[in-house]
Motif scaffolding. Structure first.
Motif, mmCIF file in Angstrom:
data_model
loop_
_atom_site.group_PDB
_atom_site.id
_atom_site.type_symbol
_atom_site.label_atom_id
_atom_site.label_comp_id
_atom_site.label_asym_id
_atom_site.label_seq_id
_atom_site.Cartn_x
_atom_site.Cartn_y
_atom_site.Cartn_z
ATOM 1 N N SER A 204 0.831 -1.205 0.000
ATOM 2 C CA SER A 204 0.000 0.000 0.000
ATOM 3 C C SER A 204 0.867 1.257 0.000
ATOM 4 O O SER A 204 0.569 2.236 -0.699
ATOM 5 C CB SER A 204 -0.938 -0.005 1.217
ATOM 6 N N TRP A 205 1.945 1.233 0.777
ATOM 7 C CA TRP A 205 2.881 2.354 0.782
ATOM 8 C C TRP A 205 3.503 2.543 -0.602
ATOM 9 O O TRP A 205 3.617 3.669 -1.097
ATOM 10 C CB TRP A 205 3.985 2.129 1.807
ATOM 11 N N GLY A 206 3.918 1.444 -1.217
ATOM 12 C CA GLY A 206 4.566 1.532 -2.518
ATOM 13 C C GLY A 206 3.666 2.129 -3.582
ATOM 14 O O GLY A 206 4.084 3.007 -4.355
ATOM 15 N N TRP A 207 2.407 1.672 -3.627
ATOM 16 C CA TRP A 207 1.491 2.201 -4.627
ATOM 17 C C TRP A 207 1.128 3.654 -4.342
ATOM 18 O O TRP A 207 0.992 4.461 -5.267
ATOM 19 C CB TRP A 207 0.228 1.350 -4.706
ATOM 20 N N GLY A 208 0.958 4.000 -3.067
ATOM 21 C CA GLY A 208 0.664 5.391 -2.738
ATOM 22 C C GLY A 208 1.789 6.317 -3.144
ATOM 23 O O GLY A 208 1.562 7.372 -3.754
ATOM 24 N N LEU A 209 3.025 5.917 -2.834
ATOM 25 C CA LEU A 209 4.186 6.722 -3.227
ATOM 26 C C LEU A 209 4.305 6.789 -4.740
ATOM 27 O O LEU A 209 4.643 7.841 -5.304
ATOM 28 C CB LEU A 209 5.457 6.126 -2.621
ATOM 29 N N GLY A 210 4.052 5.666 -5.413
ATOM 30 C CA GLY A 210 4.160 5.640 -6.863
ATOM 31 C C GLY A 210 3.198 6.608 -7.532
ATOM 32 O O GLY A 210 3.569 7.323 -8.465
ATOM 33 N N VAL A 211 1.945 6.649 -7.059
ATOM 34 C CA VAL A 211 0.961 7.567 -7.630
ATOM 35 C C VAL A 211 1.350 9.014 -7.348
ATOM 36 O O VAL A 211 1.283 9.875 -8.236
ATOM 37 C CB VAL A 211 -0.446 7.261 -7.077
ATOM 38 N N MET A 212 1.757 9.299 -6.130
ATOM 39 C CA MET A 212 2.139 10.666 -5.782
ATOM 40 C C MET A 212 3.301 11.152 -6.645
ATOM 41 O O MET A 212 3.254 12.240 -7.236
ATOM 42 C CB MET A 212 2.522 10.745 -4.302
ATOM 43 N N LEU A 213 4.353 10.360 -6.756
ATOM 44 C CA LEU A 213 5.516 10.768 -7.533
ATOM 45 C C LEU A 213 5.199 10.794 -9.024
ATOM 46 O O LEU A 213 5.732 11.628 -9.762
ATOM 47 C CB LEU A 213 6.682 9.815 -7.255
ATOM 48 N N GLY A 214 4.343 9.880 -9.479
ATOM 49 C CA GLY A 214 3.942 9.893 -10.881
ATOM 50 C C GLY A 214 3.214 11.169 -11.250
ATOM 51 O O GLY A 214 3.397 11.706 -12.351
ATOM 52 N N ILE A 215 2.383 11.689 -10.347
ATOM 53 C CA ILE A 215 1.670 12.940 -10.603
ATOM 54 C C ILE A 215 2.648 14.100 -10.694
ATOM 55 O O ILE A 215 2.514 14.986 -11.540
ATOM 56 C CB ILE A 215 0.623 13.191 -9.504
ATOM 57 N N TYR A 216 3.665 14.097 -9.837
ATOM 58 C CA TYR A 216 4.682 15.140 -9.931
ATOM 59 C C TYR A 216 5.402 15.083 -11.270
ATOM 60 O O TYR A 216 5.695 16.115 -11.890
ATOM 61 C CB TYR A 216 5.703 14.989 -8.792
ATOM 62 N N VAL A 217 5.707 13.888 -11.745
ATOM 63 C CA VAL A 217 6.399 13.736 -13.024
ATOM 64 C C VAL A 217 5.523 14.213 -14.174
ATOM 65 O O VAL A 217 6.005 14.852 -15.110
ATOM 66 C CB VAL A 217 6.818 12.265 -13.235
ATOM 67 N N ALA A 218 4.229 13.909 -14.119
ATOM 68 C CA ALA A 218 3.316 14.186 -15.237
ATOM 69 C C ALA A 218 2.519 15.467 -15.040
ATOM 70 O O ALA A 218 1.403 15.587 -15.545
ATOM 71 C CB ALA A 218 2.357 13.004 -15.426
ATOM 72 N N GLY A 219 3.066 16.436 -14.355
ATOM 73 C CA GLY A 219 2.321 17.662 -14.087
ATOM 74 C C GLY A 219 1.925 18.423 -15.343
ATOM 75 O O GLY A 219 0.837 18.983 -15.424
ATOM 76 N N ASP A 220 2.794 18.467 -16.357
ATOM 77 C CA ASP A 220 2.501 19.233 -17.561
ATOM 78 C C ASP A 220 1.357 18.641 -18.371
ATOM 79 O O ASP A 220 0.708 19.343 -19.144
ATOM 80 C CB ASP A 220 3.748 19.328 -18.445
ATOM 81 N N SER A 221 1.121 17.347 -18.226
ATOM 82 C CA SER A 221 0.036 16.715 -18.985
ATOM 83 C C SER A 221 -1.271 16.701 -18.208
ATOM 84 O O SER A 221 -2.327 16.410 -18.763
ATOM 85 C CB SER A 221 0.422 15.273 -19.341
ATOM 86 N N GLY A 222 -1.216 17.005 -16.936
ATOM 87 C CA GLY A 222 -2.401 16.945 -16.087
ATOM 88 C C GLY A 222 -2.298 15.873 -15.030
ATOM 89 O O GLY A 222 -3.081 15.840 -14.098
ATOM 90 N N GLY A 223 -1.329 14.954 -15.163
ATOM 91 C CA GLY A 223 -1.122 13.924 -14.147
ATOM 92 C C GLY A 223 -2.295 12.982 -14.010
ATOM 93 O O GLY A 223 -2.700 12.653 -12.893
ATOM 94 N N PHE A 224 -2.854 12.499 -15.108
ATOM 95 C CA PHE A 224 -4.002 11.597 -15.040
ATOM 96 C C PHE A 224 -3.585 10.184 -14.634
ATOM 97 O O PHE A 224 -4.173 9.592 -13.738
ATOM 98 C CB PHE A 224 -4.722 11.561 -16.392
ATOM 99 N N LEU A 225 -2.612 9.595 -15.330
ATOM 100 C CA LEU A 225 -2.031 8.289 -15.008
ATOM 101 C C LEU A 225 -3.007 7.122 -15.109
ATOM 102 O O LEU A 225 -2.634 5.989 -14.805
ATOM 103 C CB LEU A 225 -1.430 8.286 -13.582
ATOM 104 N N ASN A 226 -4.220 7.365 -15.518
ATOM 105 C CA ASN A 226 -5.258 6.341 -15.492
ATOM 106 C C ASN A 226 -6.262 6.639 -16.613
ATOM 107 O O ASN A 226 -6.892 7.700 -16.612
ATOM 108 C CB ASN A 226 -5.959 6.360 -14.124
ATOM 109 N N PRO A 227 -6.421 5.737 -17.588
ATOM 110 C CA PRO A 227 -7.365 6.004 -18.675
ATOM 111 C C PRO A 227 -8.782 6.297 -18.199
ATOM 112 O O PRO A 227 -9.477 7.116 -18.806
ATOM 113 C CB PRO A 227 -7.318 4.708 -19.497
ATOM 114 N N ALA A 228 -9.220 5.643 -17.126
ATOM 115 C CA ALA A 228 -10.571 5.881 -16.624
ATOM 116 C C ALA A 228 -10.709 7.287 -16.056
ATOM 117 O O ALA A 228 -11.752 7.941 -16.219
ATOM 118 C CB ALA A 228 -10.925 4.842 -15.556
ATOM 119 N N VAL A 229 -9.672 7.785 -15.396
ATOM 120 C CA VAL A 229 -9.690 9.152 -14.876
ATOM 121 C C VAL A 229 -9.678 10.150 -16.032
ATOM 122 O O VAL A 229 -10.406 11.154 -16.022
ATOM 123 C CB VAL A 229 -8.496 9.379 -13.930
#
Length: 449
Positions: A204-229
């Protein structure tokens, strides 16, 4: 969305190019991605800063392609706001027609290189528009585009898809990496406590950290990371539908490549657990396929499998819309979660894993499950990656779309009052869906006559 003028010093506070200054109607926010920066940032929303920036760009000699000047009546939107092409049509020669002003033209008239740069810039903008992206990429002033370099042109065209790709890539590295470490080190006597390096909560920690850091990486695109979102922001927040396909592909590829890196890192540990060249899926006692994608518990019925993913996806989207609601004071202030949004998503994903993760693995994301599942199939886990759990593989692909759509609808139906949501239009948006085709046909007949 508007804000009062604030003091701004261009020497000390960089400002993004005004790629969103396009004439459009004032009907609220358009396409605010979940990972975008604080919409109340004084730099992003300062009218005075915008005017100073435009004046400076228009008067600069030899500064390359000019930035389009908005009309005085054009509202200024936050960093990387999006509009439907139907709402903001652009002429085909838009970027050439908006070349430097007469003063700048005279200075650049004898510069063949500058004219070539203008044409190159126009070509790149045209390609981006066809892909459903904004004509101007999200690049800071002072950062050179390097038009003479081929790769730089590719990077300009695909800047946002690249951001989504690497955002999901980072998310998978941390998420699947945590699963691999917990699963492959189980019973390891050399670990503290002599029982492996991590427990279920570590995942749970790993996935939470992964999503948080992924959003920081993808800030210019909107940080969606999920086709459903992404789908829900297109449906409920006016993100252009043309952008959905390229984001979808980038997100799935990010999951695919990220899982391959995790496998390369842990290949020897996999061989130690399963045996060299042996690869199995649950319910095998030595199965390692769960490192990559989700598999349901054996006792679950098909309906329970679907409902587990559906309810987790509903919670995910409902809370995301709450965190991004500028009018919701409960979301940490009048501007939603703002800069705390990635941290809030960390707790949301951690909570979903801790409370709803056991039965199916809480995929809640097609890119997180299908991309790695395809990679595991290629790596030799066999046809069972598709047939396991009674052909469970389709549920993490379909349930997130239905669950996220339901969660978004619930939030807009009971709480949200913004004008961009179809829920806040006649017949909950169905009126436009029914009448628009007839209107288009009437207009077409009128022009034909």
């Amino acid at each position: 969305m508007s804000s009062e003028d604030t003091a701004y010093s261009p020497d000390t506070s960089p400002k993004r190019r005004d790629w969103a200054d396009i004439n459009h109607d004032d009907k609220g926010q358009y396409g605010v991605g979940p990972g975008l920066k604080d919409p109340n940032d004084p730099i992003q929303n300062s009218e005075r800063a915008n005017e100073n920036h435009q004046e400076k760009a228009a008067n600069a000699v030899g500064a390359g392609p000019s930035i389009r000047r908005p009309s005085n009546n054009s509202p200024k939107y936050e960093h990387f706001e999006h509009l439907d092409d139907a709402r903001s049509p652009e002429p085909e020669n838009y970027h050439l027609a908006n070349a430097p002003t007469t003063q700048t033209d005279n200075a650049l008239a004898g510069s063949t290189k500058t004219q070539e740069e203008l044409k190159h810039h126009s070509a790149l903008s045209s390609i981006r528009t066809k892909l459903g992206l904004e004509a101007e990429p999200p690049i800071l002033d002072g950062h050179h585009v390097h038009n003479h370099l081929t790769w730089s042109s590719v990077r300009v065209i695909l800047r946002e898809p690249f951001a989504e790709f690497f955002g999901v890539f980072i998310m998978i590295l941390f998420g699947n990496g945590s699963v691999a470490q917990v699963l492959l080190s189980a019973g390891e006597a050399t670990a503290p406590g002599k029982d492996g390096f991590g427990q279920y909560q570590s995942i749970s920690w790993g996935w939470g950290l992964g999503v948080m850091l992924g959003i920081y990486v993808a800030g210019d695109s909107g940080g969606f990371l999920n086709p459903a979102v992404t789908f829900c922001f297109c449906l409920f927040r006016k993100l252009p539908w043309k952008r959905f396909p390229i984001y979808f592909v980038a997100q799935v590829l990010g999951g695919f490549v990220g899982s391959g890196v995790v496998y390369a890192n842990y290949i020897n540990a996999v061989n130690q657990v399963e045996g060299h060249g042996i690869r199995t899926v649950p319910p095998s006692k030595t199965a390692t396929a769960g490192i990559f994608c989700t598999y349901p518990q054996a006792f679950l019925t098909k309906a329970s499998q679907f409902f587990s993913e559906f309810i987790a996806s509903t919670i995910l989207m409902f809370v995301i819309f709450a965190l991004k609601d500028d009018s919701n004071p409960g979301a940490m202030g009048k501007t939603g979660a703002g800069m705390l949004f990635p941290l809030a998503l960390f707790f949301l994903i951690f909570g979903l894993g801790a409370c709803f993760g056991w039965e199916t693995g809480y995929a809640i994301n097609l890119a997180r499950d299908f991309g790695p599942r395809l990679m595991s199939y290629i790596l030799g886990y066999g046809h069972e990656v598709w047939s396991a759990g009674g052909y469970y593989f389709w549920i993490p692909m379909v349930a997130p779309f239905l669950g996220c759509t339901f969660g978004a609808f619930l939030y807009d139906f009971f709480i949200y009052t913004g004008p961009e949501s179809p829920v806040n239009t006649p017949w909950l948006g169905l009126k436009d869906l029914v009448t628009q085709p007839w209107r288009s046909k009437r207009k077409q007949k009128k022009y034909e006559v």
